[in-house]
Write a protein that holds these residues in place. Structure first.
Motif, PDB file in Angstrom:
ATOM      1  N   ARG A   1       0.709  -1.321   0.038  1.00  0.00           N
ATOM      2  CA  ARG A   1       0.079  -0.240   0.099  1.00  0.00           C
ATOM      3  C   ARG A   1       0.916   1.101  -0.046  1.00  0.00           C
ATOM      4  NH1 ARG A   1      -2.473  -4.078   2.237  1.00  0.00           N
ATOM      5  NH2 ARG A   1      -1.213  -3.947   3.903  1.00  0.00           N
TER       6      ARG A   1
ATOM      7  N   GLN B   1       3.684 -16.364  -1.481  1.00  0.00           N
ATOM      8  CA  GLN B   1       2.438 -15.431  -1.763  1.00  0.00           C
ATOM      9  C   GLN B   1       1.379 -15.920  -2.392  1.00  0.00           C
ATOM     10  OE1 GLN B   1       2.849 -12.186  -1.232  1.00  0.00           O
ATOM     11  NE2 GLN B   1       5.186 -12.309  -0.752  1.00  0.00           N
TER      12      GLN B   1
ATOM     13  N   SER C   1       0.303 -17.254   2.355  1.00  0.00           N
ATOM     14  CA  SER C   1      -1.056 -17.147   2.132  1.00  0.00           C
ATOM     15  C   SER C   1      -1.906 -17.701   1.055  1.00  0.00           C
ATOM     16  CB  SER C   1      -1.131 -15.306   2.080  1.00  0.00           C
ATOM     17  OG  SER C   1      -2.050 -14.883   1.833  1.00  0.00           O
TER      18      SER C   1
ATOM     19  N   GLN D   1     -11.281 -10.916  -0.073  1.00  0.00           N
ATOM     20  CA  GLN D   1     -10.867  -9.645  -0.771  1.00  0.00           C
ATOM     21  C   GLN D   1     -12.252  -8.622  -0.700  1.00  0.00           C
ATOM     22  OE1 GLN D   1      -8.188  -8.640  -0.274  1.00  0.00           O
ATOM     23  NE2 GLN D   1      -6.857 -10.327  -0.890  1.00  0.00           N
TER      24      GLN D   1
ATOM     25  N   ASP E   1      -8.555 -11.587   4.017  1.00  0.00           N
ATOM     26  CA  ASP E   1      -8.179 -10.040   3.792  1.00  0.00           C
ATOM     27  C   ASP E   1      -9.346  -9.604   2.980  1.00  0.00           C
ATOM     28  OD1 ASP E   1      -5.930 -10.974   4.814  1.00  0.00           O
ATOM     29  OD2 ASP E   1      -4.566 -10.532   3.059  1.00  0.00           O
TER      30      ASP E   1
ATOM     31  N   SER F   1      -5.800   1.093  -2.237  1.00  0.00           N
ATOM     32  CA  SER F   1      -4.792   1.879  -2.207  1.00  0.00           C
ATOM     33  C   SER F   1      -3.976   1.688  -4.024  1.00  0.00           C
ATOM     34  CB  SER F   1      -3.529   1.706  -1.469  1.00  0.00           C
ATOM     35  OG  SER F   1      -2.222   2.043  -1.653  1.00  0.00           O
TER      36      SER F   1
HETATM   37  N1  SAH Z   1      -0.386 -13.060  -1.746  1.00  0.00           N
HETATM   38  C1  SAH Z   1      -0.063 -12.086  -0.566  1.00  0.00           C
HETATM   39  C2  SAH Z   1      -0.096 -10.690  -1.091  1.00  0.00           C
HETATM   40  C3  SAH Z   1       0.311  -9.737  -0.047  1.00  0.00           C
HETATM   41  S1  SAH Z   1      -0.848  -8.317  -0.110  1.00  0.00           S
HETATM   42  C4  SAH Z   1      -1.103 -12.429   0.475  1.00  0.00           C
HETATM   43  O1  SAH Z   1      -2.115 -12.770   0.209  1.00  0.00           O
HETATM   44  O2  SAH Z   1      -0.678 -12.213   1.806  1.00  0.00           O
HETATM   45  C5  SAH Z   1      -1.574  -8.666   1.576  1.00  0.00           C
HETATM   46  C6  SAH Z   1      -3.232  -8.022   1.388  1.00  0.00           C
HETATM   47  O3  SAH Z   1      -3.062  -6.762   1.168  1.00  0.00           O
HETATM   48  C7  SAH Z   1      -3.960  -8.492   0.412  1.00  0.00           C
HETATM   49  O4  SAH Z   1      -4.535 -10.014   0.641  1.00  0.00           O
HETATM   50  C8  SAH Z   1      -4.886  -7.711   0.024  1.00  0.00           C
HETATM   51  O5  SAH Z   1      -6.056  -7.564   0.887  1.00  0.00           O
HETATM   52  C9  SAH Z   1      -4.338  -6.316   0.652  1.00  0.00           C
HETATM   53  N2  SAH Z   1      -3.785  -5.414  -0.530  1.00  0.00           N
HETATM   54  C10 SAH Z   1      -3.002  -5.752  -1.668  1.00  0.00           C
HETATM   55  N3  SAH Z   1      -2.960  -4.805  -2.609  1.00  0.00           N
HETATM   56  C11 SAH Z   1      -3.624  -3.859  -2.185  1.00  0.00           C
HETATM   57  C12 SAH Z   1      -3.960  -2.262  -2.549  1.00  0.00           C
HETATM   58  N4  SAH Z   1      -3.408  -2.236  -3.731  1.00  0.00           N
HETATM   59  N5  SAH Z   1      -4.719  -1.785  -1.504  1.00  0.00           N
HETATM   60  C13 SAH Z   1      -5.147  -2.151  -0.493  1.00  0.00           C
HETATM   61  N6  SAH Z   1      -4.742  -3.291  -0.081  1.00  0.00           N
HETATM   62  C14 SAH Z   1      -4.203  -4.170  -0.757  1.00  0.00           C
END
Ligand code: SAH
Length: 421
Positions: free
Chosen positions: A38, A182, A219, A248, A286, A320
Motif C-alpha cells: 500500500r 505469496q 497466504s 477480498q 483479507d 490503495s
Molecule cells: N499474496 C499476498 C499478498 C500480500 S498483500 C497475500 O495474500 O498475503 C496482503 C493483502 O494486502 C492482500 O490480501 C490485500 O487484501 C491487501 N492489498 C494488496 N494490494 C492492495 C492495494 N493495492 N490496496 C489495498 N490493499 C491491498
C-alpha cells in the motif's frame, strides 16, 4: 515474509562479524526492509530514510531492501543521494558487497532467480516459530496488487531444499513452522524423476519430525485449495485448524474487476469442504474496501459475506492505487471519505465476529505456544491454535513453550487463561 527476510539478513551479517543494535546513532549499517503493498507503507519508508539520514553517524552505510527498493530502483538514489544500497527482495544476499566496498553504490533489483536461498548461511538457532519460504512471487495478477511486479513470477523451491530447511529449523529449536508463499497453496515442484510435490506433501514430511508440533501456512489463494490439501485438515493433527484464505470482496462484480475468482458459490463450497473434514476449522480473510467503482450494493455484499462465513482474525484495507497495476488506471476511483466509512463498517462486523468467537472459547482447553512476556513483564503471551492472543499469569521458573491452557475470559482483542498443571 518480511520477518523471515529480516531474520536471514541478521544471520548473514552476523557471519560477517556484525552484531545487532537497536540504537540508530551507534549503527555502522542501517537497513530498512520494506513493503510496497500500500502507498502508506512506501511513504513511511521515505520519511524514515529522511530521519535516519539526519540521525546516523556520518560514516554509517544505509539503504533499503525489499519491495520498495524494487519499485523505486535507481530513483531512490535521486530522492536520497546519500543512500548506499537499494536491493530488491530477491537480491538482499548481496548486502555483504557494500560492506566490502563501502565507497560504491549498490543497486540490484533483479528478480530472475531465487539463488538467495542457496547463498544465505543456514540458521543455527531457530525461533520457536520458524517461517519457511516455499515459494516466491505470484502469477495471479490481481488487478490491485503490486506483488507480481515487486517479487516477480511465481517460483516454487525444490522439495528437498524445503525439507532440509524444515529439519534444520526443527533441530535448532522450532516447535511451530509456518510455510510461506505469496500463493503458498499453489506450491508445485517437479523433481528430476518427474515426481510432482505439492504443499500437502510438505505438510506430511514436516509432520514426521517429532520436534514440530504445529504446522500452518500463509497466504492462500482460494481456488488453489486442492482436495489433497483440504483433506490434510482432517487427517493431520499437527496442522492447525485455522486458515487465512482471502476473499477480498463479497461482490462478484468487484471480484471480476479484481481479476479474482468471482463465483461466491466456489468460496462457499471450499469452506463447506473444509468444515466437513475439520468441523472446528476457523477461516480468516483479507478485505479491500473502496476498489474502483465499488457501489454501496457491492460493499453490502462484502459485509454480508463477512457475516455469513464468520471470518475471524481478518485484515481489512482501504484500496490503495499502486504503480504498475491495472486497477490504478480504472475509472471511478472511490473517495477517501467513502473508503473510510466502509472500512469502519466492515471493521465493526469483523470485530463482532472476533468477539463472538473469542467468547465461545471460554471454558475450553487449548494447547498454546508461548511468544514471551507482555509489556508489563508480569504475564506471558501465548498463541492459540487459532492465532488468538492469550494472556496468562507468569508462573515462577521456566516453562516449556507449549502449554495446555484453560481459557477463563475473553474480549474482542484477546483471551485470558490459566496453565493446566
Ligand atoms: N499474496 C499476498 C499478498 C500480500 S498483500 C497475500 O495474500 O498475503 C496482503 C493483502 O494486502 C492482500 O490480501 C490485500 O487484501 C491487501 N492489498 C494488496 N494490494 C492492495 C492495494 N493495492 N490496496 C489495498 N490493499 C491491498
Amino acid at each position: 515474509m518480511n520477518v523471515y527476510d529480516g531474520q536471514r539478513i541478521a544471520v548473514m551479517l552476523e557471519k560477517h562479524g556484525l552484531s545487532q543494535t537497536e540504537n540508530l546513532e551507534e549503527a555502522d549499517l542501517i537497513i530498512l526492509n520494506t513493503c510496497a503493498v500500500r502507498e502508506k507503507a512506501t511513504n513511511k519508508v521515505y520519511s524514515a530514510l529522511g530521519r535516519i539520514r539526519r540521525a546516523k553517524k556520518t560514516s554509517a552505510l544505509f539503504g533499503i531492501v525489499g519491495c520498495v527498493a524494487r519499485e523505486s530502483g535507481g530513483d531512490a538514489f535521486k530522492r536520497i543521494p546519500e543512500l548506499n544500497f537499494v536491493l530488491g527482495p530477491q537480491s538482499y544476499h548481496k548486502l555483504p558487497e557494500i560492506i566490502n566496498n563501502p565507497d560504491t553504490k549498490l543497486l540490484n533489483i533483479d528478480l530472475t532467480g531465487i539463488e538467495k536461498f542457496d547463498e544465505l548461511p543456514q540458521i543455527t538457532k531457530s525461533p520457536t516459530l520458524a517461517y519457511i519460504p516455499i515459494q516466491e512471487g505470484c502469477n495471479h495478477c490481481c488487478t490491485y496488487c503490486i506483488v507480481p511486479y515487486t517479487r516477480g513470477r511465481e517460483i516454487s523451491r525444490p522439495f528437498a531444499d524445503v525439507v532440509k530447511d524444515t529439519i534444520n529449523a526443527a533441530k535448532s529449536g522450532a516447535i511451530e513452522i509456518c510455510f510461506l508463499g505469496q500463493n503458498v497453496n499453489g506450491y508445485k515442484y517437479t523433481d528430476e524423476n518427474g515426481k510432482l510435490y505439492r504443499l500437502s506433501d510438505l505438510i506430511k514430511e514436516a509432520a514426521k519430525l517429532p520436534e514440530i508440533q504445529r504446522i500452518r501456512f500463509t497466504s492462500s489463494y482460494p481456488t488453489e485449495m486442492s482436495d489433497d490439501l483440504i483433506e490434510m485438515f482432517g487427517t493431520e493433527p499437527k496442522l492447525l485448524p485455522f486458515l487465512n484464505m482471502p476473499i477480498q470482496s463479497g461482490s462478484p462484480r468487484t471480484l471480476k474487476r479484481m481479476n479474482r475468482p468471482d463465483d461466491i458459490e466456489v468460496y462457499r463450497n471450499i469452506v463447506k469442504k473444509l468444515k466437513s473434514v475439520c468441523p472446528d476449522i476457523q477461516i480468516s480473510s483479507d478485505f479491500i474496501v473502496g476498489f474502483p467503482d465499488e457501489s454501496d450494493e457491492d460493499f453490502e455484499e462484502t459485509l454480508n459475506i463477512a457475516k455469513e462465513i464468520k471470518y475471524i482474525n481478518s485484515y481489512s484495507f482501504k484500496y490503495s492505487p499502486r504503480p504498475h497495476t491495472a486497477a490504478a488506471l480504472m475509472p471511478n476511483q472511490i473517495s477517501e471519505q467513502i473508503k473510510s466509512v466502509r472500512l469502519q463498517r466492515l471493521d465493526a462486523q469483523l470485530n463482532e465476529n472476533q468477539r463472538e468467537f473469542n467468547m465461545s472459547c471460554i471454558g475450553k482447553e487449548m494447547v498454546c505456544l508461548c511468544e514471551g512476556d507482555d509489556k508489563t513483564k508480569r504475564h506471558l503471551v501465548f498463541r492459540t491454535p487459532y492465532m488468538q492472543q492469550c494472556i496468562v499469569e507468569k508462573p515462577d521458573g521456566d516453562i516449556a513453550p507449549l502449554q495446555k491452557i484453560k481459557i477463563t475470559d475473553a474480549n474482542k482483542a484477546s483471551l485470558r487463561g490459566e496453565i493446566i498443571k
